[in-house]
Design an enzyme around this catalytic site. Sequence first.
Site, PDB file in Angstrom:
ATOM      1  N   HIS A 281      61.461 -99.678 -27.530  1.00  0.00           N
ATOM      2  CA  HIS A 281      62.199-100.712 -27.872  1.00  0.00           C
ATOM      3  C   HIS A 281      63.618-100.630 -27.656  1.00  0.00           C
ATOM      4  O   HIS A 281      64.042-101.836 -27.037  1.00  0.00           O
ATOM      5  CB  HIS A 281      62.150-100.953 -29.830  1.00  0.00           C
ATOM      6  CG  HIS A 281      62.860-101.920 -30.063  1.00  0.00           C
ATOM      7  ND1 HIS A 281      62.510-103.333 -30.599  1.00  0.00           N
ATOM      8  CD2 HIS A 281      64.277-102.215 -30.054  1.00  0.00           C
ATOM      9  CE1 HIS A 281      63.468-104.114 -30.916  1.00  0.00           C
ATOM     10  NE2 HIS A 281      64.708-103.205 -30.567  1.00  0.00           N
ATOM     11  N   GLU A 282      64.602 -99.577 -27.691  1.00  0.00           N
ATOM     12  CA  GLU A 282      65.878 -99.536 -27.412  1.00  0.00           C
ATOM     13  C   GLU A 282      66.053 -99.430 -25.822  1.00  0.00           C
ATOM     14  O   GLU A 282      66.949 -99.997 -25.206  1.00  0.00           O
ATOM     15  CB  GLU A 282      66.587 -98.283 -28.147  1.00  0.00           C
ATOM     16  CG  GLU A 282      66.554 -98.338 -29.370  1.00  0.00           C
ATOM     17  CD  GLU A 282      67.066 -99.767 -30.166  1.00  0.00           C
ATOM     18  OE1 GLU A 282      68.015-100.162 -29.537  1.00  0.00           O
ATOM     19  OE2 GLU A 282      66.700 -99.773 -31.044  1.00  0.00           O
TER      20      GLU A 282
ATOM     21  N   HIS B  18      65.773-102.623 -24.394  1.00  0.00           N
ATOM     22  CA  HIS B  18      67.136-103.584 -24.381  1.00  0.00           C
ATOM     23  C   HIS B  18      67.737-103.365 -23.116  1.00  0.00           C
ATOM     24  O   HIS B  18      68.610-104.081 -22.412  1.00  0.00           O
ATOM     25  CB  HIS B  18      67.869-103.175 -25.588  1.00  0.00           C
ATOM     26  CG  HIS B  18      67.354-103.980 -26.615  1.00  0.00           C
ATOM     27  ND1 HIS B  18      67.111-105.372 -27.025  1.00  0.00           N
ATOM     28  CD2 HIS B  18      67.181-103.560 -28.224  1.00  0.00           C
ATOM     29  CE1 HIS B  18      66.792-105.522 -28.053  1.00  0.00           C
ATOM     30  NE2 HIS B  18      66.632-104.657 -28.897  1.00  0.00           N
TER      31      HIS B  18
ATOM     32  N   GLU C  85      65.140-109.438 -29.539  1.00  0.00           N
ATOM     33  CA  GLU C  85      64.411-108.496 -30.638  1.00  0.00           C
ATOM     34  C   GLU C  85      62.733-108.605 -30.430  1.00  0.00           C
ATOM     35  O   GLU C  85      62.021-107.645 -30.185  1.00  0.00           O
ATOM     36  CB  GLU C  85      64.872-108.778 -32.017  1.00  0.00           C
ATOM     37  CG  GLU C  85      66.383-108.318 -32.309  1.00  0.00           C
ATOM     38  CD  GLU C  85      66.649-106.946 -31.987  1.00  0.00           C
ATOM     39  OE1 GLU C  85      65.617-105.877 -31.925  1.00  0.00           O
ATOM     40  OE2 GLU C  85      67.844-106.804 -31.632  1.00  0.00           O
TER      41      GLU C  85
END
Length: 278
Positions: free
Chosen positions: A134-135, A138, A202
């Site tokens: 997830h990070e 980004h 997100e």
Amino acid sequence: MRHVGLKARMAVVGSILFGFYMLLAIVAMAYGAPLVLVLLGTVLFAGFQYKFGKWAALRSVRAEDMPEDRYPNVHQSVERLCSEMDLEKPALKVADMGVPNAFAVGRRGAGVVVVSTELMHLLDHDELEAVLAHELAHIDNRDVITMVMGQAVASLLGFAAYFAIAFSREGGIGNIILGYVASIVVQSVAMVFVLAISRYREYVADDDAARHVGGDAMAEALEKISTAGTRGDAELDDNVSALCIFGGERSALERLFATHPPIEKRIEAVRGVEREYY
């Protein structure tokens, strides 16, 4: 083209914030600031805010380098995910945040991922990999830069509104109060445009992570983080909280200005998403 919706939102929001920024420059010139000074100040401000925003986020949680010999599984997972994403491995840092959380700052080629010790103790291997994915998403999607710069421009506009009114020729306590109110209003209006992409990014990062690790792992990670996060006593800086995978629970009114979508909707969106093999 990947994530057309996110890129379109970032382009629109970036254009609007740039418009605000140029309006501020025009006002400065109207008050007698030389064009060269305004242009130089614009470039220097953008560079400073990018560097300062990254430094401030890391410093606020006292992030330290994550030794590979102490956290080999985290490093190996990040290396595998970066290979799949065609992404240069970011610097990894660890911090005691008081709550299980993680966030990313920087850009492709100069990114940093911070993981809390609480998160590593809480999650299973697959769930932790989902958060790492997830990070990394980004950084890969370049939305971290938009968030950091958007927050900076909103703050600058708020300061400008305050000084323009509080220190006008009339002066007085009334102008100071009015300037303070105006700064809050102006900053809030600017942040509305930043929040327009904050919640959407997100969902995109969750979906990217689910496709690299599996939707169920991402859903379980979100569920555990949200449950533990509501029990935690630590209060993160608002700017850092906006970058984290979990922004905390909000009241009905606060959700209107939340940086994260409701956790139950995020869980529902990724549950059952099949992992893709690269």
